[in-house]
Design a protein around this motif. Structure first.
Motif, mmCIF file in Angstrom:
data_model
loop_
_atom_site.group_PDB
_atom_site.id
_atom_site.type_symbol
_atom_site.label_atom_id
_atom_site.label_comp_id
_atom_site.label_asym_id
_atom_site.label_seq_id
_atom_site.Cartn_x
_atom_site.Cartn_y
_atom_site.Cartn_z
ATOM 1 N N MET A 35 -24.333 -0.929 -14.007
ATOM 2 C CA MET A 35 -25.329 -0.290 -13.153
ATOM 3 C C MET A 35 -26.066 -1.462 -12.212
ATOM 4 S SD MET A 35 -24.362 2.552 -13.936
ATOM 5 C CE MET A 35 -25.297 3.242 -12.344
ATOM 6 N N ALA A 36 -26.159 -1.470 -10.933
ATOM 7 C CA ALA A 36 -26.913 -2.379 -10.319
ATOM 8 C C ALA A 36 -28.365 -1.997 -10.054
ATOM 9 C CB ALA A 36 -26.209 -2.622 -8.844
ATOM 10 N N SER A 37 -28.653 -0.742 -10.053
ATOM 11 C CA SER A 37 -30.128 -0.512 -9.804
ATOM 12 C C SER A 37 -30.513 0.681 -10.382
ATOM 13 C CB SER A 37 -30.519 -0.353 -8.230
ATOM 14 O OG SER A 37 -29.409 0.961 -7.693
ATOM 15 N N THR A 38 -31.851 0.942 -10.540
ATOM 16 C CA THR A 38 -32.222 2.222 -11.173
ATOM 17 C C THR A 38 -31.710 3.181 -10.547
ATOM 18 O OG1 THR A 38 -34.263 0.978 -12.159
ATOM 19 C CG2 THR A 38 -34.456 3.287 -11.979
ATOM 20 N N SER A 39 -32.150 3.406 -8.911
ATOM 21 C CA SER A 39 -31.509 4.594 -8.265
ATOM 22 C C SER A 39 -30.252 4.905 -8.202
ATOM 23 C CB SER A 39 -31.920 4.133 -6.715
ATOM 24 O OG SER A 39 -31.293 2.862 -6.362
ATOM 25 N N LYS A 40 -29.236 4.106 -8.469
ATOM 26 C CA LYS A 40 -27.909 4.261 -8.558
ATOM 27 C C LYS A 40 -27.720 4.800 -9.975
ATOM 28 C CE LYS A 40 -25.314 1.332 -5.528
ATOM 29 N NZ LYS A 40 -24.231 0.288 -5.374
ATOM 30 N N THR A 41 -28.575 4.593 -11.157
ATOM 31 C CA THR A 41 -28.378 4.990 -12.213
ATOM 32 C C THR A 41 -28.683 6.466 -12.155
ATOM 33 O OG1 THR A 41 -28.939 2.830 -13.331
ATOM 34 C CG2 THR A 41 -29.030 4.780 -14.930
ATOM 35 N N GLU A 42 -29.942 6.811 -11.593
ATOM 36 C CA GLU A 42 -30.139 8.225 -11.471
ATOM 37 C C GLU A 42 -29.257 8.949 -10.883
ATOM 38 O OE1 GLU A 42 -32.582 11.393 -12.228
ATOM 39 O OE2 GLU A 42 -32.563 9.701 -13.392
ATOM 40 N N TRP A 43 -28.745 8.349 -9.679
ATOM 41 C CA TRP A 43 -27.812 9.079 -9.016
ATOM 42 C C TRP A 43 -26.534 9.697 -9.774
ATOM 43 C CZ3 TRP A 43 -28.443 5.570 -4.072
ATOM 44 C CH2 TRP A 43 -29.634 5.658 -3.403
ATOM 45 N N LYS A 44 -26.194 8.758 -10.280
ATOM 46 C CA LYS A 44 -24.955 8.853 -11.124
ATOM 47 C C LYS A 44 -25.213 9.797 -12.184
ATOM 48 C CE LYS A 44 -22.563 4.622 -10.358
ATOM 49 N NZ LYS A 44 -21.108 5.100 -10.094
ATOM 50 N N ARG A 45 -26.218 9.883 -12.933
ATOM 51 C CA ARG A 45 -26.717 10.875 -13.979
ATOM 52 C C ARG A 45 -26.807 12.217 -13.239
ATOM 53 N NH1 ARG A 45 -30.668 13.738 -15.684
ATOM 54 N NH2 ARG A 45 -32.127 13.025 -13.718
ATOM 55 N N GLN A 46 -27.364 12.262 -12.327
ATOM 56 C CA GLN A 46 -27.694 13.624 -11.595
ATOM 57 C C GLN A 46 -26.024 14.023 -11.012
ATOM 58 O OE1 GLN A 46 -30.340 13.555 -8.330
ATOM 59 N NE2 GLN A 46 -31.979 12.580 -9.670
ATOM 60 N N LEU A 47 -25.392 13.207 -10.533
ATOM 61 C CA LEU A 47 -24.094 13.672 -10.193
ATOM 62 C C LEU A 47 -23.110 14.176 -11.442
ATOM 63 C CD1 LEU A 47 -21.887 13.872 -7.894
ATOM 64 C CD2 LEU A 47 -21.316 11.683 -8.312
ATOM 65 N N GLY A 48 -23.099 13.389 -12.357
ATOM 66 C CA GLY A 48 -22.561 13.811 -13.781
ATOM 67 C C GLY A 48 -22.851 15.319 -14.038
ATOM 68 N N LEU A 78 -24.464 23.737 -5.452
ATOM 69 C CA LEU A 78 -24.215 22.499 -6.172
ATOM 70 C C LEU A 78 -23.351 21.570 -5.689
ATOM 71 C CD1 LEU A 78 -23.527 24.202 -9.534
ATOM 72 C CD2 LEU A 78 -25.585 23.055 -8.893
ATOM 73 N N GLU A 79 -22.351 22.104 -4.736
ATOM 74 C CA GLU A 79 -21.355 21.188 -4.100
ATOM 75 C C GLU A 79 -21.936 20.690 -2.736
ATOM 76 O OE1 GLU A 79 -17.440 23.122 -3.270
ATOM 77 O OE2 GLU A 79 -16.801 22.655 -5.197
ATOM 78 N N VAL A 80 -22.967 21.089 -2.443
ATOM 79 C CA VAL A 80 -23.761 20.444 -1.164
ATOM 80 C C VAL A 80 -24.314 19.291 -1.760
ATOM 81 C CG1 VAL A 80 -25.742 20.877 0.470
ATOM 82 C CG2 VAL A 80 -23.965 22.499 0.284
ATOM 83 N N GLU A 81 -25.141 19.477 -2.926
ATOM 84 C CA GLU A 81 -25.832 18.470 -3.617
ATOM 85 C C GLU A 81 -24.932 17.320 -4.116
ATOM 86 O OE1 GLU A 81 -29.109 16.330 -5.088
ATOM 87 O OE2 GLU A 81 -28.922 17.573 -3.354
ATOM 88 N N ARG A 82 -23.681 17.805 -4.571
ATOM 89 C CA ARG A 82 -22.671 16.546 -4.955
ATOM 90 C C ARG A 82 -22.172 15.861 -3.930
ATOM 91 N NH1 ARG A 82 -17.149 19.119 -5.399
ATOM 92 N NH2 ARG A 82 -17.382 18.963 -3.385
ATOM 93 N N ASP A 83 -21.931 16.303 -2.861
ATOM 94 C CA ASP A 83 -21.208 15.367 -1.699
ATOM 95 C C ASP A 83 -22.625 14.618 -1.432
ATOM 96 O OD1 ASP A 83 -19.190 16.973 -1.741
ATOM 97 O OD2 ASP A 83 -19.520 18.263 -0.105
ATOM 98 N N ARG A 84 -23.937 15.172 -1.399
ATOM 99 C CA ARG A 84 -25.045 14.242 -0.930
ATOM 100 C C ARG A 84 -25.047 13.034 -1.686
ATOM 101 N NH1 ARG A 84 -30.394 12.958 -1.777
ATOM 102 N NH2 ARG A 84 -30.397 14.220 -3.778
ATOM 103 N N LEU A 85 -24.936 13.213 -3.189
ATOM 104 C CA LEU A 85 -25.118 12.191 -4.045
ATOM 105 C C LEU A 85 -23.978 11.090 -3.862
ATOM 106 C CD1 LEU A 85 -26.414 14.211 -7.176
ATOM 107 C CD2 LEU A 85 -27.585 12.648 -5.833
ATOM 108 N N ARG A 86 -22.793 11.886 -3.721
ATOM 109 C CA ARG A 86 -21.494 10.949 -3.619
ATOM 110 C C ARG A 86 -21.765 10.072 -2.331
ATOM 111 N NH1 ARG A 86 -16.444 15.357 -4.421
ATOM 112 N NH2 ARG A 86 -16.349 15.043 -6.678
ATOM 113 N N TYR A 87 -22.448 10.826 -1.174
ATOM 114 C CA TYR A 87 -22.673 10.014 -0.135
ATOM 115 C C TYR A 87 -23.708 8.644 -0.210
ATOM 116 C CZ TYR A 87 -24.461 9.262 4.656
ATOM 117 O OH TYR A 87 -24.566 8.726 6.024
ATOM 118 N N LEU A 88 -24.472 9.092 -1.105
ATOM 119 C CA LEU A 88 -25.471 7.815 -1.481
ATOM 120 C C LEU A 88 -24.888 6.569 -2.225
ATOM 121 C CD1 LEU A 88 -28.544 10.068 -2.519
ATOM 122 C CD2 LEU A 88 -28.398 8.786 -0.175
#
Length: 481
Positions: A35-48, A78-88
């Motif tokens: 993991m490169a940053s805390t924000s990416k870690t959180e985004w990956k956790r939420q996406l999972g 859920l898919e809308v939020e999934r696409d948003r996290l993938r975008y980030l």
């Protein structure tokens, strides 16, 4: 497993993919060094977690514990939020929502609003080309692969404005989608919601769904007898203004529901007779469609073309991009792997030579030495070459006119003659920003090889040829010609 796959169709594949992605993400999360940053870690956790929830809902549907309506209601947000996290989380340029420099966007927006000049009849020529191509597409004796052609020219010559003028002056109902990268200094801006929906995790069904939804909305707009509008164009424009959530959001919401539905998407029959022009899909910055691909390597452009080929009348598409990338959209038949029968399918010829160079310039018929010196001064020099420079100054000047000046009908020549040092420096700044790829701050050490070559080409007459790997980037992002 095979029976469940047949029952759920594409949904089963998405369920398996969601489960696989969620497991991979949790494994990555367990290794902090990745993991490169805390924000990416959180985004990956939420996406999972989201992917696991989507997988569980599909499992409930397969077991019969939830119906189709409940499935759609639960999965869609859920898919809308999934696409948003993938975008980030995406590492591609399009996924980084970096805004254009505010001054450049404001300046170009003002330039867009000035009176359209067309001494070379570009609009009429484009209209005639569209009519000819559409007539050929609807002719049962002709065999073309899909209803589209490309409009190409270098940056800053008015391609997008030409398409806008075509649709307005000839009253052609249309949908404009811009895939411009987030860092671009161009205008119009990226239509983010639609562009993201179609290029993030692209699929054939997404393109089929968007075309079906747009055409269904268009057909709905034509049934409105309460409107005072009479032409299809006016009814469509009136309908767009009444959409409560905005046209882009409405299209994406309806398309998501169609993508979730395991059934095939219907082909909408667009009302059109032999004398009318089709509903037009205008795809700006179309090179993005070549780079966005699914897990099997199929490009979004290929998906768009396949979706378009399903409609034998009523619609057409125009793809806008720069000269160097034209081969992506109109390859020779022998080199196009997606055409199965080379001998029977043809491609429509592109529209080029958008003649807008020097249209604001009015030099004397015979130039003396003094005339040449006068032409090289900033107020005259800015009228040479690309239409972008003079239109930018005119846009700013006309936006700041007083009521008296507007009544006096101040001419373009008077406004350009009144340009001061500040106006000139703003044009130089805009040109420099676009020349280095839209970066408002830069140093020599940070410039890439392609950027340096593009800067050099402005002084050394470097030839741009399609066989060079750098051509597309130089022409599209660095003002090369």
């Amino acid at each position: 497993s095979s029976g469940l796959s047949v029952f759920l169709g594409e949904g089963f594949g998405r369920m398996c993919l969601s489960l696989l992605e969620s497991r991979c993400l949790f494994q990555v999360q367990a290794n902090p060094s990745i993991m490169a940053s805390t924000s990416k870690t959180e985004w990956k956790r939420q996406l999972g977690q989201l992917l696991q929830q989507i997988c569980d809902i599909w499992q409930q549907f397969s077991e019969g514990t939830t119906d189709e309506d409940s499935l759609i209601a639960k999965v869609t947000p859920l898919e809308v939020e999934r696409d948003r996290l993938r975008y980030l989380l995406s590492d591609s340029e399009k996924s980084k929502p970096v805004a254009d420099p505010a001054s450049a966007v404001k300046t170009l927006e003002a330039a867009w609003g000035i009176e359209y000049k067309d001494p070379s009849s570009n609009t009429r020529r484009l209209h005639d080309h569209l009519k000819k191509c559409y007539d050929l597409w609807t002719d049962p004796k002709e065999q073309f692969y899909a209803p589209y052609f490309a409009v190409f020219q270098s940056s800053g010559h008015g391609k997008s404005r030409l398409l806008s003028q075509l649709c307005t002056s000839h009253k052609i109902p249309h949908l404009y989608i811009c895939f411009r990268p987030a860092k671009s200094t161009g205008y119009p801006l990226r239509t983010s919601e639609l562009a993201d929906f179609l290029t993030i995790s692209p699929s054939q069904k997404k393109w089929d769904a968007v075309l079906s939804v747009v055409l269904d909305l268009f057909c709905t707009s034509q049934k409105d007898d309460s409107s005072e509008s009479t032409s299809p164009f006016e009814k469509w424009e009136s309908f767009k203004r009444t959409v409560s959530n905005g046209l882009e959001s409405t299209i994406c919401s309806k398309a998501r529901l169609l993508v979730l539905d395991p059934r095939d998407i219907d082909i909408v029959q667009v009302p059109a007779d032999s004398t009318s022009l089709p509903f037009l899909f205008v795809i700006d910055e179309a090179r993005e469609l070549v780079t966005a691909a699914d897990e099997f390597g199929r490009s979004s452009f290929r998906m768009l073309r396949r979706s378009l080929s399903s409609y034998k009348k009523g619609i057409f598409a125009i793809l806008i991009d720069t000269l160097a990338s034209i081969a992506n959209f109109t390859p020779t038949l022998e080199n196009d792997p997606s055409l199965r029968a080379v001998t029977c399918n043809k491609l429509f010829s592109p529209f080029h030579l958008v003649v807008t160079v020097d249209i604001f310039s009015q030099p004397p018929a015979t130039l003396t030495a003094d005339d040449i010196k006068e032409e090289l001064k900033p107020p005259n020099l800015v009228t040479k070459g690309r239409i972008l420079w003079a239109s930018t100054i005119l846009g700013k000047k006309r936006a700041n006119l007083s009521a008296v000046e507007k009544l006096a009908r101040v001419t373009d020549e008077q406004l350009l003659a009144g340009a001061d040092a500040y106006d000139w420096q703003s044009i130089v700044g805009l040109a420099a920003t676009k020349l280095v790829g839209g970066r408002s701050e830069w140093s020599v050490d940070t410039l890439s090889r392609v950027t340096c070559l593009s800067v050099l080409s402005a002084r050394a007459q470097v030839s741009i040829v399609p066989t060079s790997d750098s051509s597309s980037v130089s022409v599209g992002s660095h003002l090369a010609t």
